[in-house]
Design an enzyme around this catalytic site. Structure first.
Site, short mmCIF file in Angstrom:
data_model
loop_
_atom_site.label_atom_id
_atom_site.label_comp_id
_atom_site.label_asym_id
_atom_site.label_seq_id
_atom_site.Cartn_x
_atom_site.Cartn_y
_atom_site.Cartn_z
N LYS A 189 0.86 -1.19 0.00
CA LYS A 189 0.00 0.00 0.00
C LYS A 189 0.89 1.23 0.00
CE LYS A 189 -1.95 2.38 3.27
NZ LYS A 189 -1.88 3.77 2.66
N GLY A 214 6.60 3.88 9.48
CA GLY A 214 5.70 4.97 9.82
C GLY A 214 5.80 5.36 11.28
N GLU A 266 9.71 -0.33 11.19
CA GLU A 266 10.68 0.77 11.20
C GLU A 266 9.88 2.02 11.55
OE1 GLU A 266 13.26 3.94 9.90
OE2 GLU A 266 12.18 3.15 8.19
N CYS A 317 12.74 10.12 9.38
CA CYS A 317 12.70 9.41 10.68
C CYS A 317 14.01 9.54 11.44
CB CYS A 317 12.37 7.93 10.47
SG CYS A 317 10.74 7.62 9.76
#
Length: 482
Positions: A178, A231, A253, A287
């Site tokens: 996705k 995310g 992650e 991140c």
């Protein structure tokens, strides 16, 4: 087919075919530099997801039986196409995500190299033979885990999806991925490279849709054998719990809040330049972005002055414009978060040395912001900013700085600057992070693992470790003469 903006018409890719979706449901896609709608993304129905899952199930049978040399050849062909199309893919990524064109194009080029690395490394997914009794052959084998359900965010529109795709396909798995509904065309053009390289239908399937609906459907399906997610921490915990409820392994992650410790013996100007360059990359929407700057009191003034200088020298604008050093934030939500975190810090006594506000122009632009005297109870010191905010805090004792760095529940990336080998080893030993960079703030590389500890997730992407989640270990004991 493209829109009036030169932006491609977005489609899902299911069972080797480009599809609009079962009901024609769509969501708008906006250019963050202009706030103008440039296209629409199709949203999958349950029927679309079932078709993708069925395709992945059949595709896995074909792909796992494909000789590794042939798999490698096809993946290298896809990497060649990604390299050839990097400029066009990068332009699309900048249109829908905002980062400067040079960053987007560089991301696409690195993506090709990542794919080549994983494709070649899969040829070394060795098992072993274990000495046993006469007449018995005891072996350990590595096999693909099966169809994968993968979920990726918007901040790296090309590299993010490819981390999952390249590892899964190299290991012999099929997958349903996705992509982000905010940056769908980048993922689509990436998948197109795999399709045009000759990947068998069903091996790779791309869908978009309402995140909660898609994740629940794909995770609960008996077809999928692994859940791979990049995310936020809250969403990662939700998906990991859902995967655990149906006894499926997951690769997570998640977010971080990366500390930077600048020791007294470091060069403050060089450290500030390197840290600032990393801070403003992708407008801080990374991140692993350095996000808490703990600087020794003896050099904090020099460090801060150079950091402010770097921020004020930065050209903020449309990522497609020449000379842009930092683009817009991805959406209105990020702007609101920057305003909220800055206001809270100031209310608690912090000083804004530069920036601190939304730029007065169309687009989701926020000025590169440097703050000092930020108290420990400011939300900015405990919440991942995921934007261009740089709080600088002085320290006098390294042990106290390490305690501050390790105090949060995150442990993705950390950075340190020192000219002392002994201090470097102390930082290496004591910083709680899955990724540590000393005397630079470099990003991820395909030949080495990336991943976090504590709330920042588990499992690794990159390096030989990247294939671990996508492979199962099977013990076979063969008695030759029963």
């Amino acid at each position: 087919m493209t829109t009036d903006h030169g932006y491609p018409a977005v489609r899902m890719y299911i069972a080797g075919e480009w599809r609009q979706g079962g009901t024609g449901r769509t969501a708008p896609i906006a250019n963050p530099a202009t706030e103008k709608v440039i296209g629409d993304v199709p949203l999958a129905t349950a029927g679309d997801l079932d078709r993708a899952l069925d395709a992945a199930s059949e595709g896995f049978k074909v792909w796992r039986a494909t000789p590794v040399a042939e798999r490698t050849r096809l993946l290298h062909a896809a990497a060649d196409l990604i390299s050839e199309r990097a400029g066009a893919i990068g332009r699309i990524a900048t249109q829908e995500q905002g980062k400067p064109l040079g960053e987007s194009t560089g991301e696409a080029r690195r993506t090709a190299e990542t794919l080549r690395w994983h494709a070649d490394d899969a040829r070394r997914a060795y098992g072993r033979t274990i000495p046993s009794a006469p007449g018995t052959v005891l072996t350990v084998r590595r096999e693909p885990i099966g169809p994968v359900a993968a979920f990726v965010p918007w901040n790296f529109p090309v590299g993010g999806p490819n981390r999952k795709i390249s590892s899964a396909l190299s290991a012999g798995c099929s997958l349903v991925i996705k992509g982000s509904e905010e940056t769908p065309a980048s993922a689509m053009e990436l998948v197109r490279c795999y399709a045009d390289a000759g990947l068998p239908p069903g091996v790779l399937n791309l869908v978009f849709g309402e995140p909660a609906e898609v994740s629940e459907h794909l995770i609960n399906s008996p077809v999928t054998r692994l859940i791979a997610f990049t995310g936020s921490v809250p969403v990662g915990k939700l998906l990991a719990a859902r995967a655990g409820a149906v006894m499926k392994p997951s690769l997570m992650e998640l977010g971080g809040h990366a500390p930077v410790i600048v020791c007294a013996d470091a060069d403050p100007v060089k450290a500030a330049r390197k840290a600032a360059q990393a801070k403003w990359a992708n407008a801080g929407q990374v991140c692993t972005s350095p996000s808490r700057f703990l600087v020794h009191e003896e050099i904090v003034e020099e460090f801060t002055a150079e950091f402010v200088k770097a921020a004020e020298a930065l050209t903020v604008g449309d990522g497609l414009a020449d000379g842009t050093g930092m683009g817009p934030l991805a959406n209105e939500r990020r702007l609101a978060a920057m305003e909220r975190l800055t206001a809270d810090a100031v209310a608690r006594g912090a000083r804004v040395l530069t920036g601190g506000e939304r730029l007065d122009r169309p687009g989701y632009f926020f000025a590169p912001t440097v703050l000092t005297d930020v108290p420990g109870d400011a939300r900015l010191m405990s919440e991942e900013p995921f934007g261009p905010l740089a709080p600088i805090v002085a320290f006098s004792d390294l042990d106290e700085a390490l305690a501050t760095a390790n105090a949060l529940p995150y442990g993705l990336a950390a950075y340190g600057f020192t000219d002392s080998a002994a201090t470097a080893e102390k930082l290496s030993d004591e910083l709680e992070a899955g990724i540590l960079s000393l005397n630079h703030c470099g990003g991820s590389v395909h030949e080495a693992p990336t991943g976090g500890v504590k709330d920042s997730g588990y499992g690794r992407e990159g390096g030989p470790e990247a294939l671990d989640a996508y492979l199962i270990t099977k013990r076979v004991s063969h008695l030759l003469a029963p």
